[in-house]
Design an enzyme around this catalytic site. Structure first.
Site, PDB file in Angstrom:
ATOM      1  N   GLU A 225       3.063  -9.036  16.686  1.00 31.63           N
ATOM      2  CA  GLU A 225       3.918  -8.601  17.788  1.00 31.63           C
ATOM      3  C   GLU A 225       3.524  -9.271  19.098  1.00 31.63           C
ATOM      4  OE1 GLU A 225       5.800  -4.476  18.162  1.00 31.63           O
ATOM      5  OE2 GLU A 225       4.078  -4.356  19.530  1.00 31.63           O
TER       6      GLU A 225
ATOM      7  N   GLY B 161       0.830  -1.202   0.000  1.00 35.63           N
ATOM      8  CA  GLY B 161       0.000   0.000   0.000  1.00 35.63           C
ATOM      9  C   GLY B 161       0.864   1.251   0.000  1.00 35.63           C
TER      10      GLY B 161
ATOM     11  N   ASP C  28      10.953  -3.380   9.799  1.00 38.45           N
ATOM     12  CA  ASP C  28       9.859  -2.526   9.343  1.00 38.45           C
ATOM     13  C   ASP C  28      10.352  -1.534   8.299  1.00 38.45           C
ATOM     14  OD1 ASP C  28       7.795  -3.636  10.706  1.00 38.45           O
ATOM     15  OD2 ASP C  28       7.545  -2.007  12.158  1.00 38.45           O
TER      16      ASP C  28
END
Length: 348
Positions: free
Chosen positions: A296, A117, A204
């Site tokens: 997580e 995205g 990330d």
């Protein structure tokens, strides 16, 4: 007649005695052979075990570096966990020594990053800063999972460094993107990495490197302390608190709160982590449960039971919006400031 009978009896006794001696020797030889085979097999297992857990660290002959000390060093932070895993802070390792040891091992490091995205906007900074700071001088293979392969920027990479783009479908919920990471990491290891990668880190994309991230971070199972909670009591950690979830950690339990945005280690260790977290996530989903922080939460549960062999300090995933605390002498990797409402497909 009696003489002949006694003679035959004696001969028979001699043969019986010789037979007993032969059988005894045979058994002894057999036991020794089996024991030797077991020792040989055990030696092979030990050899693999040693190689797998890096217990045999060879430094180059005549390498010059500062004398180490066990009576002076960092006294403002804890540098070892209760289970005796190192906690890596600036000033606790010698980069020249470590790089020299791992150069001899001829290692290859993989890194995965997900740019799905609008998160693809962070990819250029991530890749460019990784070239400057992430395992510089070593073989590195970056794997970018994205739903927009044509948007992956062209980055000039050093020798022995390469990038592979892996297409994935987009998603309407950022939670689903987060949740699928473990599945995709598991499959990547099984299908592409088993025979040519030694270590893997899962990072990330909405972050960038500011300083060295190198061989000091290597080990079996590697966790990174979350910068938002490392000074807090564990009762404040955002663990999954519902007992019906497989990510559950009860109040009064747990060690640290670990980042989902940075973890890694040896290939087989990360594979087991990813496989377990995926299995538990999917089992929860079948019962209509989604853990508080998706992967997580499951990662924190896994690492509470399966203790990491090395813990990286918050230097290894800081947050750009936070002022640096005094004990943080360097920021190596940090999440950038962003507007979640603008980049996530949904915000809950």
């Amino acid at each position: 007649m009696l003489l002949n009978r006694n003679f035959l009896t004696g001969i028979l006794l001699i043969f019986l005695l010789l037979g007993a001696l032969y059988y005894s020797n045979y058994l002894s030889y057999s036991f020794v052979s089996v024991e030797q085979e077991e020792l040989t097999a055990e030696s092979r297992r030990v050899e693999v075990h040693v190689q797998s857990h890096e217990l045999h660290m060879v430094a180059p002959d005549h390498l010059k570096y500062d004398q180490p000390s066990i009576v002076s060093g960092r006294n403002d932070v804890v540098t070892v966990t209760p289970w005796l895993a190192p906690v890596v802070w600036e000033g606790t390792f010698n980069p020249v020594l470590l790089d020299s040891i791992y150069k001899l091992q001829n290692i290859t490091v993989a890194a995965t990053v997900f740019a799905v995205g609008k998160y693809v906007m962070f990819l250029k900074d991530f890749l460019e800063t990784a070239e400057q700071h992430f395992f510089v001088g070593f073989r590195v293979h970056m794997y970018v999972f994205t739903d927009q392969p044509d948007s992956v920027p062209q980055i000039k990479m050093a020798a022995d460094r390469q990038l592979t783009v892996l297409p994935v479908p987009s998603s309407k919920r950022w939670q689903e993107i987060s949740a699928r990471r473990m599945e995709l990491i598991q499959k990547l290891i099984e299908e592409k990495l088993r025979n040519n990668i030694d270590y893997i880190f899962c990072l990330d994309v909405d972050s960038k490197f500011h300083g060295r991230w190198g061989t000091e971070s290597l080990g079996g199972l590697i966790a990174v302390i979350h910068p938002g909670y490392y000074r807090d009591n564990r009762k404040r950690f955002p663990y999954e608190r519902r007992p019906e979830s497989r990510a559950y950690i009860a109040t009064g339990e747990g060690d640290f709160y670990y980042c989902g945005g940075a973890f890694g280690g040896m290939l087989q260790e990360v594979h087991q982590l990813a496989k377990t977290c995926r299995t538990n996530f999917e089992a929860d989903a079948k019962e209509g449960i989604e853990a508080a922080w998706q992967e997580e939460s499951h990662l924190n549960r896994y690492m509470w039971v399966n203790k990491p062999s090395k813990v990286l300090s918050p230097e290894y995933l800081w947050q750009d919006f936070k002022a640096r605390n005094p004990e943080v002498h360097i920021i190596r990797f940090s999440g950038v400031v962003k507007n979640y409402a603008a980049i996530r497909p949904n915000v809950e």
